[in-house]
Design a protein around this motif. Sequence first.
Motif, PDB file in Angstrom:
ATOM      1  N   GLU A 129     -13.548  -4.262  -5.291  1.00 29.80           N
ATOM      2  CA  GLU A 129     -11.818  -5.640  -6.294  1.00 29.80           C
ATOM      3  C   GLU A 129     -12.708  -6.711  -6.039  1.00 29.80           C
ATOM      4  OE1 GLU A 129      -8.531  -2.727  -3.803  1.00 29.80           O
ATOM      5  OE2 GLU A 129      -8.769  -4.691  -3.706  1.00 29.80           O
ATOM      6  N   GLY A 185     -10.455   2.976   1.710  1.00 31.35           N
ATOM      7  CA  GLY A 185      -9.395   3.216   1.599  1.00 31.35           C
ATOM      8  C   GLY A 185      -8.542   4.079   3.197  1.00 31.35           C
ATOM      9  N   HIS A 215      -5.072   2.003   3.777  1.00 35.72           N
ATOM     10  CA  HIS A 215      -4.452   1.610   2.416  1.00 35.72           C
ATOM     11  C   HIS A 215      -3.763   3.242   3.019  1.00 35.72           C
ATOM     12  CE1 HIS A 215      -3.561   1.356  -1.812  1.00 35.72           C
ATOM     13  NE2 HIS A 215      -2.478   2.475  -1.743  1.00 35.72           N
ATOM     14  N   ILE A 227      -9.780   2.934 -10.171  1.00 37.61           N
ATOM     15  CA  ILE A 227      -8.365   2.633  -9.354  1.00 37.61           C
ATOM     16  C   ILE A 227      -8.627   0.662  -9.468  1.00 37.61           C
ATOM     17  CG2 ILE A 227      -9.259   1.347  -7.345  1.00 37.61           C
ATOM     18  CD1 ILE A 227     -10.315   4.092  -6.640  1.00 37.61           C
ATOM     19  N   TYR A 264       0.509  -1.173  -0.084  1.00 40.55           N
ATOM     20  CA  TYR A 264       0.025  -0.351   0.057  1.00 40.55           C
ATOM     21  C   TYR A 264       1.138   0.875   0.091  1.00 40.55           C
ATOM     22  CZ  TYR A 264      -3.626  -3.246   1.448  1.00 40.55           C
ATOM     23  OH  TYR A 264      -4.586  -4.469   1.466  1.00 40.55           O
ATOM     24  N   ASP A 307     -16.116   5.405   5.807  1.00 43.37           N
ATOM     25  CA  ASP A 307     -17.050   3.979   6.107  1.00 43.37           C
ATOM     26  C   ASP A 307     -15.897   2.521   6.057  1.00 43.37           C
ATOM     27  OD1 ASP A 307     -19.182   4.605   7.072  1.00 43.37           O
ATOM     28  OD2 ASP A 307     -20.297   5.018   4.813  1.00 43.37           O
ATOM     29  N   VAL A 308     -16.589   1.734   5.711  1.00 40.71           N
ATOM     30  CA  VAL A 308     -15.514   0.596   5.392  1.00 40.71           C
ATOM     31  C   VAL A 308     -14.941   0.359   4.314  1.00 40.71           C
ATOM     32  CG1 VAL A 308     -16.170  -1.035   7.617  1.00 40.71           C
ATOM     33  CG2 VAL A 308     -17.618  -1.265   5.341  1.00 40.71           C
TER      34      VAL A 308
HETATM   35  P1  ADP Z   1     -10.966   0.279   5.218  1.00 43.48           P
HETATM   36  O1  ADP Z   1      -9.352   0.624   5.684  1.00 43.48           O
HETATM   37  O2  ADP Z   1     -11.122   2.427   4.765  1.00 43.48           O
HETATM   38  O3  ADP Z   1     -11.847  -0.489   4.903  1.00 43.48           O
HETATM   39  P2  ADP Z   1      -8.842  -0.496   2.987  1.00 43.48           P
HETATM   40  O4  ADP Z   1      -7.472   0.761   2.994  1.00 43.48           O
HETATM   41  O5  ADP Z   1      -8.613  -2.021   3.455  1.00 43.48           O
HETATM   42  O6  ADP Z   1     -10.185   0.528   3.370  1.00 43.48           O
HETATM   43  O7  ADP Z   1      -9.549  -0.492   1.265  1.00 43.48           O
HETATM   44  C1  ADP Z   1     -10.338  -1.292   0.353  1.00 43.48           C
HETATM   45  C2  ADP Z   1      -9.536  -1.965  -0.442  1.00 43.48           C
HETATM   46  O8  ADP Z   1      -9.619  -1.143  -1.123  1.00 43.48           O
HETATM   47  C3  ADP Z   1      -8.050  -2.149  -0.769  1.00 43.48           C
HETATM   48  O9  ADP Z   1      -7.382  -3.160  -1.644  1.00 43.48           O
HETATM   49  C4  ADP Z   1      -7.377  -0.447  -0.776  1.00 43.48           C
HETATM   50  O10 ADP Z   1      -6.310  -0.445  -1.674  1.00 43.48           O
HETATM   51  C5  ADP Z   1      -8.322  -0.633  -2.108  1.00 43.48           C
HETATM   52  N1  ADP Z   1      -8.669   0.800  -1.767  1.00 43.48           N
HETATM   53  C6  ADP Z   1      -8.573   2.306  -1.021  1.00 43.48           C
HETATM   54  N2  ADP Z   1      -9.070   3.408  -2.154  1.00 43.48           N
HETATM   55  C7  ADP Z   1      -8.609   3.162  -2.955  1.00 43.48           C
HETATM   56  C8  ADP Z   1      -7.928   4.337  -3.355  1.00 43.48           C
HETATM   57  N3  ADP Z   1      -7.892   5.446  -3.966  1.00 43.48           N
HETATM   58  N4  ADP Z   1      -6.632   3.838  -4.705  1.00 43.48           N
HETATM   59  C9  ADP Z   1      -6.572   2.831  -5.004  1.00 43.48           C
HETATM   60  N5  ADP Z   1      -7.256   1.570  -4.089  1.00 43.48           N
HETATM   61  C10 ADP Z   1      -7.598   2.273  -2.772  1.00 43.48           C
END
Ligand code: ADP
Length: 459
Positions: free
Chosen positions: A327, A168, A171, A296, A126, A164-165
């Motif tokens: 994804e 990102g 990440h 994305i 990440y 929300d969940v």
């Molecule tokens: P959260 O912690 O908010 O629940 P995550 O950080 O786990 O979300 O993100 C979920 C997935 O979406 C991860 O695989 C992350 O890499 C991807 N993702 C989220 N936002 C982006 C972004 N702006 N660009 C690329 N990938 C993203």
Amino acid sequence: MNGFPLNCSELWNICSQKLQTYFDEETFGTWIKPIIPKEFKNNTLSIEVPSNFFYEWISDHYSGVIIQTLTKICGFNVKLTYLIKKTDVKQIKNTDSTRKILNNHLSFIKKNFSNIDDISGLNPKYTFDNFIEGACNQLAKSAAESVAGKPLGNLLNPLTIYSDVGLGKTHLLHAIGNKIKQNFKNKIVVLIPTTIFVDQFINSTKANNIQEFSRFYRDIDVLLLDDIQFLKDKIKTQENLFFIFNQFHELGKQMVFTSDKYPNNLDGLQERLISRFMSGLTADINVPDLETKIAILKSKFSDNYDVPSSVLEYIAQRVNSNIRELEGVMITAITNASFQHDINIVSIQKIINKVASNDLIVDRISNVVASYFNISIEEILGKSRQKDVSLARQIAMYFAKKYTKCSLKKIGSLIGSRDHSTVIHAVNTISELMKDEKKIKNIIYAINKRIIQKTAEKI
Ligand code: ADP
Ligand code: MG
């Protein structure tokens, strides 16, 4: 200004009251409340803002509305100038000596981080480079980059990112840590999920080595704590974090937190801790728009897989909840394709039906209700307050609540961008009407039957 009846504080008070009704609570609290009016002279209001980052953000995003409001109040054109608050930079301790102490604690922390070989807890996958920027995450990303570029004595301390969940947060947290690790090789960065932090604390209490725990956290340079909502009701852990926080803050060492809510709305957290979480910069991430979603997907999948862009676009249009789900659909599509089919829209439709079924059920409900009332789906999702349309919309919300596991907020967002309180109101209104009004009861039964029929057709 000669003869002008308001001094600068009075002018700012009136202006900020007006802005309070213009902005939502969070934007107001983050960007307007911290402003201090300094002088009003020659039609120019000087305001003091807490940092350079703050200045850049409001001058880009909010100066227009501030100037307009001031101009309206005064009746003549008002200019705005910014002063950046001088901070009394505290003596920042050289952390080299603490590094020696720290080495003594590594064994402790390694025990507790048994599932990762690197004490930092960072996942190199990440990064900022593969984090796609859109309007939905622009503030959070640029604040995160600012922090990563200056992890000592940064004014955005703490940075608290909420959403929300699946949007990102985690990440970005890793991206901050990875960047710091790369550019500040002697800094000790630790990213820790709050659930593990709580476990470590409880285990140290049991093992009677709480001091070791506290010292470890005091001695690291950058603390990245993921999902602070899990501190809920953990009073002792919260107290400990509060002390760690104060020590970090005093030394100008960076902390970044993530949370699934605006910190003020977190349950089971001490007020004083909440106010600490909000004392730096609080930045939210919203659901991405279509373009960002497509970008994305492209960045994640286009290099390694040959996915037609029509398919990427189709998925991005249909999956509205979050990026993780986006994804998920894509990965399932690719896996399926490698076994049996090509990636095409028909195969994708089936997958979306499974993965994103809640959204589709809400769509289906809205369609059934619209056709029952002989109105268009656009009317249900639109702003009309016409009696029939409002009733239809409320009924759609009622069934969405009944037939899906969607949150109230989600239902509101799917049925015409309403907030969760509108959905509660709709559900209650329909439930009440069903008790007293035979006509409504019959309508609900009839619609229910149609929804069941439609669902059966799809299976
Ligand atoms: P959260 O912690 O908010 O629940 P995550 O950080 O786990 O979300 O993100 C979920 C997935 O979406 C991860 O695989 C992350 O890499 C991807 N993702 C989220 N936002 C982006 C972004 N702006 N660009 C690329 N990938 C993203
Ligand atoms: Mg997360």
